[in-house]
Write a protein that holds these residues in place. Sequence first.
Motif, PDB file in Angstrom:
ATOM      1  N   GLU A 228      15.115  44.587  53.128  1.00  0.00           N
ATOM      2  CA  GLU A 228      13.976  44.230  52.406  1.00  0.00           C
ATOM      3  C   GLU A 228      13.982  42.812  52.760  1.00  0.00           C
ATOM      4  O   GLU A 228      14.585  42.010  52.729  1.00  0.00           O
ATOM      5  N   HIS A 230      11.821  39.186  52.243  1.00  0.00           N
ATOM      6  CA  HIS A 230      11.196  38.499  51.118  1.00  0.00           C
ATOM      7  C   HIS A 230      10.425  37.238  51.658  1.00  0.00           C
ATOM      8  O   HIS A 230      10.976  36.256  52.447  1.00  0.00           O
ATOM      9  N   ARG A 235       7.737  41.538  48.811  1.00  0.00           N
ATOM     10  CA  ARG A 235       9.013  42.455  49.236  1.00  0.00           C
ATOM     11  C   ARG A 235       8.523  43.232  50.305  1.00  0.00           C
ATOM     12  O   ARG A 235       7.279  44.107  50.090  1.00  0.00           O
ATOM     13  N   GLN A 264      22.173  38.734  51.000  1.00  0.00           N
ATOM     14  CA  GLN A 264      21.119  38.079  51.325  1.00  0.00           C
ATOM     15  C   GLN A 264      21.467  37.438  52.590  1.00  0.00           C
ATOM     16  O   GLN A 264      22.576  36.766  52.729  1.00  0.00           O
ATOM     17  N   SER A 329       9.630  32.280  44.766  1.00  0.00           N
ATOM     18  CA  SER A 329      10.383  32.838  45.514  1.00  0.00           C
ATOM     19  C   SER A 329      11.338  34.017  44.996  1.00  0.00           C
ATOM     20  O   SER A 329      12.170  33.637  44.240  1.00  0.00           O
ATOM     21  N   ILE A 330      11.113  35.372  45.311  1.00  0.00           N
ATOM     22  CA  ILE A 330      11.723  36.386  44.666  1.00  0.00           C
ATOM     23  C   ILE A 330      13.364  36.354  45.175  1.00  0.00           C
ATOM     24  O   ILE A 330      14.170  36.603  44.800  1.00  0.00           O
ATOM     25  N   HIS A 331      13.416  35.867  46.634  1.00  0.00           N
ATOM     26  CA  HIS A 331      14.796  35.800  47.180  1.00  0.00           C
ATOM     27  C   HIS A 331      15.557  34.861  46.410  1.00  0.00           C
ATOM     28  O   HIS A 331      16.870  35.309  46.269  1.00  0.00           O
ATOM     29  N   GLU A 334      16.679  36.386  42.818  1.00  0.00           N
ATOM     30  CA  GLU A 334      17.615  37.519  42.718  1.00  0.00           C
ATOM     31  C   GLU A 334      18.949  36.900  42.706  1.00  0.00           C
ATOM     32  O   GLU A 334      19.246  35.766  43.165  1.00  0.00           O
ATOM     33  N   SER A 380      12.467  30.919  51.976  1.00  0.00           N
ATOM     34  CA  SER A 380      11.686  32.335  51.662  1.00  0.00           C
ATOM     35  C   SER A 380      10.354  31.859  50.907  1.00  0.00           C
ATOM     36  O   SER A 380      10.070  32.372  50.017  1.00  0.00           O
ATOM     37  N   TYR A 406      11.644  33.767  56.575  1.00  0.00           N
ATOM     38  CA  TYR A 406      11.810  34.662  55.329  1.00  0.00           C
ATOM     39  C   TYR A 406      13.103  35.073  55.131  1.00  0.00           C
ATOM     40  O   TYR A 406      14.196  34.529  55.806  1.00  0.00           O
TER      41      TYR A 406
END
Length: 717
Positions: A228, A230, A235, A264, A329-331, A334, A380, A406
């Motif tokens: 996936e 990011h 996503r 990641q 940033s979702i990355h 997480e 990201s 990314y």
Amino acid sequence: MLSRNWATLLRRRRVLYTGSSSTSLYTRIPDPSARLLPSRRSRLARIRALHTATSNSFPDTYDVCVIGGGHAGCEAATGAARTGARTVLLTQRIDTVGELSCNPSIGGVGKGTLVREVDALDGLMGRIADKAGIQFRMLNASKGAAVWGPRAQVDRKIYKRQMQDIIFNYTNLDVLAASVFDLVFDHSHCASTSSSTWGTVTGVRLETGDVIRCSKVVICTGTFLGGEIHIGMRRIPAGRIGEAPSTGLSASLKAAGFKLGRLQTGTPARLDRHSIDFSRMERQDGDEKPQPFSFIHREVDHANNQIPCFQTHTTLETHQLIKKSMHLSIHIQETKKGPRYCPSLEAKITRFGHKGSHTIWLEPEGYDSDLIYPNGLSCSMPEELQEPMMRTIPGLEEVKMLRPAYGVEYDHVDPRELTSTLETKRIKGLYLAGQINGTTGYEEAAAQGCLAGINAGLSARDHPPMLLTRADGFLGVMVDDLIGKGAEEPYRMFTSRSEYRMTLRSDNADMRLTEIGHSAGIVSPDRWSAFLSDRDAIQQGTELLKNVVLSPQGWGRYGFDIRRDGIMRSAYDMLKIPGMTAANLVHSGAVPGLDFVEPHIRARINIEASYAPHLPRQLADLAVFHADESLQLDPDMDYSKVQGLSQEVRERLQRIRPTTLGAAKRMEGMTPTSAIYLLKHARRTWRATDTLEPISEERVETVHLADHRSPVKAATA
């Protein structure tokens, strides 16, 4: 702040490629006649033929099926094929076989040694890097050879073309374009084997529903396993930008009981070189005399056509922009583990908040490419914020971004589920290699692929496995670390991970591994001939040096200022003196015939001699290591019956199931006392006790001493 969609980016890239007539540092294209590559038309014809073969038919059965065409997959497929096993490489897109997904470079500290170990086993990465390299440097060259790191910037296009040219024409290897949905298993023999065995692999099922039968499968899916991407808060299901992930395999592995985790990684943006002011940066050129990765090469293809990299750095303004965008940033939000040793820019700024800047290397992607890879700028952030952030960096004030950075999140299997051959314990015939095992980096993936593919091929042909220990190479160190300790974060190879690095150097990988490969039948006649030639030349050159013995006064007559202590010294002993080289002896004329020894052989003798004074202690440690490794443990041992173990140690032994006493002792939490209890129980209960050494008081004391000895440090001068 600029916002670009992908169509705009692609249009700009087409214009840049076709409209630029610049003659800057990055436009020197080598003579095509010297590249020895098939024409574009012939390559495309071959790819079309392979696609047609996939859609129409394929053989009923193979010995080995390799899933994934990245670095691990290419080495696994060719490694299996070298054993004589009928092998098929399955990849979603044949045109991406051998793709450099992230950085345009091969090697580095620790990593370069892995590349040379793959080469010593007749693998591909080193040979291709020598042909595709556009800048070569020996990292840590001012220190001892134990910590040298061969590294090369490579041309992406040349690297991929060279890899495909070899892969598509490799003996015993077919390459098919297909997406694998699931694995096919046989559970009929589970009851008669270990309770931890879930089944035996018998083939792979494609998304079309077709089944390819095989006895061994090597999964090398990289970041595609549940991948996936990011970008900011977006996503995108993908293993690489624009390429779909593999989802069915994750479900198969979970159903079999494998413990899957999420890791990641990431890749930086790609920049337009025409928009960069290189005059504001520090230039770095390659070595004047590049050293090849491959032991069968004496020089690299583009030694006289190297191009520079440039160094710049982030600023406080850069850091402020990053901090302000963290929540976008979702990355970063997480909780999955990313690489500690190649972290994102967000992670560096968070972890090292006291630093005012971080180094950025601008690396060319090839002779005829307008793309620049900004090593150190992985992030990201939202796409529209990335270019403004980069414009706070010296030399990038007017930079144009051609592709955004990314982050990638993907599934991995706990590598403690594997044996030292990289076969899984739960499923017989299933091997894993690369990022699926929790590692990061091209070189780590290639090395695992090489080992897994070779062992899959050997097993398919009912031959003994090829086992590598921590004493054999960095590959053995990496595998032992993974299967013994797992990977809580992406694993990267460093020289410091090896306790025997004075003997596990990048310069002697062939002397350590090629003979092992030859015994396994995976080394070509040409490789073996080259190895024997170098080995004999080193032995003869060493004897030549040892046969010239002079007093301090005798050496003084040749211009060497030696302490007048009355000690007779051979020319080989002279090389142990710091700063002394074989070239000095050649120029002095003290050793007749030394000038006829090839320079690369003299260099290797020089290194061996310089480490000779430091080796006795390490050789003693190696003797203890080999003694422990020779004491085998029953893989089906019932650890609940071992008296004297703590519950924690017992649970770890039950999960990891080490196959030797040495592997058990290296487990976290294992004490010398626990090792003794384990050894006594194994000697008393195992069905093959006659293969174990009798346990004496002296052996028990050895266990204590080996665990309390201080590690040996590698010489750095």
